[in-house]
Design a protein around this motif. Sequence first.
Motif, PDB file in Angstrom:
ATOM      1  N   GLU A  20       0.816  -1.212   0.000  1.00 38.21           N
ATOM      2  CA  GLU A  20       0.000   0.000   0.000  1.00 38.21           C
ATOM      3  C   GLU A  20       0.850   1.262   0.000  1.00 38.21           C
ATOM      4  O   GLU A  20       0.535   2.235  -0.695  1.00 38.21           O
ATOM      5  CB  GLU A  20      -0.941   0.033   1.223  1.00 38.21           C
ATOM      6  N   ASP A  21       1.938   1.262   0.788  1.00 34.37           N
ATOM      7  CA  ASP A  21       2.767   2.461   0.847  1.00 34.37           C
ATOM      8  C   ASP A  21       3.398   2.774  -0.507  1.00 34.37           C
ATOM      9  O   ASP A  21       3.465   3.940  -0.924  1.00 34.37           O
ATOM     10  CB  ASP A  21       3.837   2.353   1.939  1.00 34.37           C
ATOM     11  N   SER A  22       3.830   1.730  -1.215  1.00 33.01           N
ATOM     12  CA  SER A  22       4.402   1.930  -2.551  1.00 33.01           C
ATOM     13  C   SER A  22       3.371   2.538  -3.493  1.00 33.01           C
ATOM     14  O   SER A  22       3.664   3.493  -4.241  1.00 33.01           O
ATOM     15  CB  SER A  22       4.879   0.590  -3.129  1.00 33.01           C
ATOM     16  N   PHE A  23       2.154   2.001  -3.455  1.00 33.46           N
ATOM     17  CA  PHE A  23       1.116   2.470  -4.373  1.00 33.46           C
ATOM     18  C   PHE A  23       0.631   3.878  -4.005  1.00 33.46           C
ATOM     19  O   PHE A  23       0.234   4.650  -4.881  1.00 33.46           O
ATOM     20  CB  PHE A  23      -0.046   1.479  -4.410  1.00 33.46           C
ATOM     21  N   TYR A  24       0.690   4.224  -2.718  1.00 32.56           N
ATOM     22  CA  TYR A  24       0.332   5.589  -2.329  1.00 32.56           C
ATOM     23  C   TYR A  24       1.354   6.585  -2.870  1.00 32.56           C
ATOM     24  O   TYR A  24       1.006   7.714  -3.225  1.00 32.56           O
ATOM     25  CB  TYR A  24       0.237   5.711  -0.809  1.00 32.56           C
ATOM     26  N   LEU A  25       2.617   6.165  -2.940  1.00 26.86           N
ATOM     27  CA  LEU A  25       3.617   7.045  -3.551  1.00 26.86           C
ATOM     28  C   LEU A  25       3.323   7.257  -5.031  1.00 26.86           C
ATOM     29  O   LEU A  25       3.477   8.369  -5.548  1.00 26.86           O
ATOM     30  CB  LEU A  25       5.018   6.455  -3.362  1.00 26.86           C
ATOM     31  N   LEU A  26       2.862   6.213  -5.719  1.00 24.52           N
ATOM     32  CA  LEU A  26       2.479   6.388  -7.115  1.00 24.52           C
ATOM     33  C   LEU A  26       1.307   7.360  -7.231  1.00 24.52           C
ATOM     34  O   LEU A  26       1.301   8.241  -8.104  1.00 24.52           O
ATOM     35  CB  LEU A  26       2.100   5.041  -7.747  1.00 24.52           C
ATOM     36  N   ASP A  27       0.321   7.227  -6.344  1.00 18.47           N
ATOM     37  CA  ASP A  27      -0.811   8.170  -6.327  1.00 18.47           C
ATOM     38  C   ASP A  27      -0.325   9.586  -6.065  1.00 18.47           C
ATOM     39  O   ASP A  27      -0.804  10.548  -6.681  1.00 18.47           O
ATOM     40  CB  ASP A  27      -1.826   7.773  -5.251  1.00 18.47           C
ATOM     41  N   ILE A 176       8.569  12.276   1.543  1.00 24.09           N
ATOM     42  CA  ILE A 176       8.876  11.236   2.522  1.00 24.09           C
ATOM     43  C   ILE A 176       7.570  10.690   3.093  1.00 24.09           C
ATOM     44  O   ILE A 176       6.647  11.447   3.402  1.00 24.09           O
ATOM     45  CB  ILE A 176       9.777  11.776   3.649  1.00 24.09           C
ATOM     46  N   LEU A 177       7.514   9.374   3.239  1.00 20.56           N
ATOM     47  CA  LEU A 177       6.310   8.698   3.728  1.00 20.56           C
ATOM     48  C   LEU A 177       6.439   8.382   5.219  1.00 20.56           C
ATOM     49  O   LEU A 177       7.512   7.988   5.692  1.00 20.56           O
ATOM     50  CB  LEU A 177       6.077   7.422   2.914  1.00 20.56           C
ATOM     51  N   PHE A 178       5.325   8.547   5.937  1.00 21.94           N
ATOM     52  CA  PHE A 178       5.279   8.299   7.379  1.00 21.94           C
ATOM     53  C   PHE A 178       4.040   7.471   7.721  1.00 21.94           C
ATOM     54  O   PHE A 178       3.008   7.590   7.053  1.00 21.94           O
ATOM     55  CB  PHE A 178       5.176   9.623   8.155  1.00 21.94           C
ATOM     56  N   ILE A 201       0.639  15.793   1.178  1.00 22.29           N
ATOM     57  CA  ILE A 201       0.182  15.430  -0.168  1.00 22.29           C
ATOM     58  C   ILE A 201      -0.849  14.314  -0.107  1.00 22.29           C
ATOM     59  O   ILE A 201      -1.858  14.338  -0.818  1.00 22.29           O
ATOM     60  CB  ILE A 201       1.374  15.004  -1.055  1.00 22.29           C
ATOM     61  N   ILE A 202      -0.617  13.332   0.751  1.00 19.92           N
ATOM     62  CA  ILE A 202      -1.561  12.219   0.914  1.00 19.92           C
ATOM     63  C   ILE A 202      -1.646  11.864   2.392  1.00 19.92           C
ATOM     64  O   ILE A 202      -0.625  11.810   3.100  1.00 19.92           O
ATOM     65  CB  ILE A 202      -1.127  10.992   0.094  1.00 19.92           C
ATOM     66  N   ASN A 203      -2.849  11.653   2.880  1.00 18.89           N
ATOM     67  CA  ASN A 203      -3.096  11.137   4.227  1.00 18.89           C
ATOM     68  C   ASN A 203      -4.241  10.142   4.091  1.00 18.89           C
ATOM     69  O   ASN A 203      -5.368  10.540   3.851  1.00 18.89           O
ATOM     70  CB  ASN A 203      -3.452  12.268   5.193  1.00 18.89           C
ATOM     71  N   ARG A 204      -3.925   8.861   4.208  1.00 16.90           N
ATOM     72  CA  ARG A 204      -4.897   7.854   3.811  1.00 16.90           C
ATOM     73  C   ARG A 204      -4.751   6.605   4.666  1.00 16.90           C
ATOM     74  O   ARG A 204      -3.644   6.222   5.046  1.00 16.90           O
ATOM     75  CB  ARG A 204      -4.665   7.521   2.332  1.00 16.90           C
ATOM     76  N   LYS A 205      -5.867   5.981   4.954  1.00 17.99           N
ATOM     77  CA  LYS A 205      -5.863   4.740   5.727  1.00 17.99           C
ATOM     78  C   LYS A 205      -5.464   3.574   4.836  1.00 17.99           C
ATOM     79  O   LYS A 205      -5.961   3.449   3.713  1.00 17.99           O
ATOM     80  CB  LYS A 205      -7.247   4.496   6.327  1.00 17.99           C
ATOM     81  N   TRP A 208      -4.917  -1.344   8.751  1.00 17.76           N
ATOM     82  CA  TRP A 208      -4.998  -0.859  10.134  1.00 17.76           C
ATOM     83  C   TRP A 208      -4.132   0.383  10.351  1.00 17.76           C
ATOM     84  O   TRP A 208      -4.127   0.955  11.433  1.00 17.76           O
ATOM     85  CB  TRP A 208      -4.555  -1.969  11.092  1.00 17.76           C
ATOM     86  N   GLU A 209      -3.411   0.815   9.342  1.00 15.26           N
ATOM     87  CA  GLU A 209      -2.464   1.919   9.479  1.00 15.26           C
ATOM     88  C   GLU A 209      -2.924   3.141   8.696  1.00 15.26           C
ATOM     89  O   GLU A 209      -3.662   3.027   7.712  1.00 15.26           O
ATOM     90  CB  GLU A 209      -1.086   1.460   8.975  1.00 15.26           C
ATOM     91  N   VAL A 210      -2.504   4.319   9.146  1.00 19.67           N
ATOM     92  CA  VAL A 210      -2.726   5.557   8.408  1.00 19.67           C
ATOM     93  C   VAL A 210      -1.373   6.040   7.897  1.00 19.67           C
ATOM     94  O   VAL A 210      -0.425   6.200   8.682  1.00 19.67           O
ATOM     95  CB  VAL A 210      -3.384   6.641   9.281  1.00 19.67           C
ATOM     96  N   LEU A 211      -1.287   6.247   6.593  1.00 21.89           N
ATOM     97  CA  LEU A 211      -0.029   6.670   5.970  1.00 21.89           C
ATOM     98  C   LEU A 211      -0.131   8.104   5.472  1.00 21.89           C
ATOM     99  O   LEU A 211      -1.166   8.518   4.968  1.00 21.89           O
ATOM    100  CB  LEU A 211       0.311   5.734   4.803  1.00 21.89           C
ATOM    101  N   THR A 212       0.962   8.830   5.637  1.00 19.61           N
ATOM    102  CA  THR A 212       1.021  10.233   5.231  1.00 19.61           C
ATOM    103  C   THR A 212       2.272  10.453   4.391  1.00 19.61           C
ATOM    104  O   THR A 212       3.348   9.966   4.743  1.00 19.61           O
ATOM    105  CB  THR A 212       1.081  11.159   6.462  1.00 19.61           C
ATOM    106  N   ILE A 213       2.130  11.184   3.305  1.00 15.58           N
ATOM    107  CA  ILE A 213       3.279  11.586   2.497  1.00 15.58           C
ATOM    108  C   ILE A 213       3.410  13.100   2.606  1.00 15.58           C
ATOM    109  O   ILE A 213       2.480  13.848   2.295  1.00 15.58           O
ATOM    110  CB  ILE A 213       3.130  11.167   1.026  1.00 15.58           C
ATOM    111  N   LEU A 214       4.563  13.542   3.089  1.00 19.70           N
ATOM    112  CA  LEU A 214       4.847  14.966   3.240  1.00 19.70           C
ATOM    113  C   LEU A 214       5.826  15.424   2.166  1.00 19.70           C
ATOM    114  O   LEU A 214       6.748  14.693   1.790  1.00 19.70           O
ATOM    115  CB  LEU A 214       5.447  15.264   4.619  1.00 19.70           C
ATOM    116  N   ARG A 215       5.594  16.650   1.689  1.00 17.84           N
ATOM    117  CA  ARG A 215       6.516  17.268   0.730  1.00 17.84           C
ATOM    118  C   ARG A 215       7.276  18.373   1.454  1.00 17.84           C
ATOM    119  O   ARG A 215       6.678  19.243   2.085  1.00 17.84           O
ATOM    120  CB  ARG A 215       5.750  17.853  -0.444  1.00 17.84           C
TER     121      ARG A 215
END
Length: 219
Positions: A20-27, A176-178, A201-205, A208-215
């Motif tokens: 999921e984290d990889s695909f969120y970076l693509l998004d 960077i992804l968190f 840029i992205i904050n998405r569930k 069970w985890e919530v992932l955030t990508i910051l620029r």
Amino acid sequence: MLSTPITKDIDYEKVYEPSEDSFYLLDCFEEEKEYLETRFKTKVPFVTEIGTGSGIVTTFILQNILPDGIYLTTDINPNACKSVLQTVRYNCPSRAHLVDSSQMDLTTAIRPNTVDMLVFNPPYVPATEVPDIPITNEDVKWLDLALLGGEDGMMITWKVLNNLEEILTGDGVAYILFCARNKPDSVADKMRQRGWKVDVIINRKAGWEVLTILRFAKL
């Protein structure tokens, strides 16, 4: 919607498998396409992804976002260094010459202040310690280095954040992804106090985890 790169013949017991984290970076980069095209309109950007794993993120950026960039990917895992080149060649054979990969710790062997765009999906899972570097390429413990980030999962990420000013060019930008346990809001506040413009840029569930990508970009 832009297509996801295809991976082939990669040993996912030794290299991080796209998740999921990889695909969120693509998004994220699909959303950022216009921003990045505008930001680097007058230059050929030097793009570095730390911890490439299978290579789908770098391949996606080359394929769809910055096709004329120059790419140097890094990973402490030699198996990942081979995988990214393999994925690039399979998906972008005519542009494969634009990408190289080097085994190193983060960006330690890259000349300071040369990276225009930095991408990092760090080992963000909290753990009591960061694993030792395996001795041989065949060791399956390489995968632990892609996952375990020490206390709060931030040991490796802070090494990059604390050195971001020395890594990026003056108009450089970092993605960077968190995960939620990394406290991305607190990280963003600290970096803003240091003079960085930080955008979510992205904050998405994701399960069970919530992932955030910051620029991150310098003010």
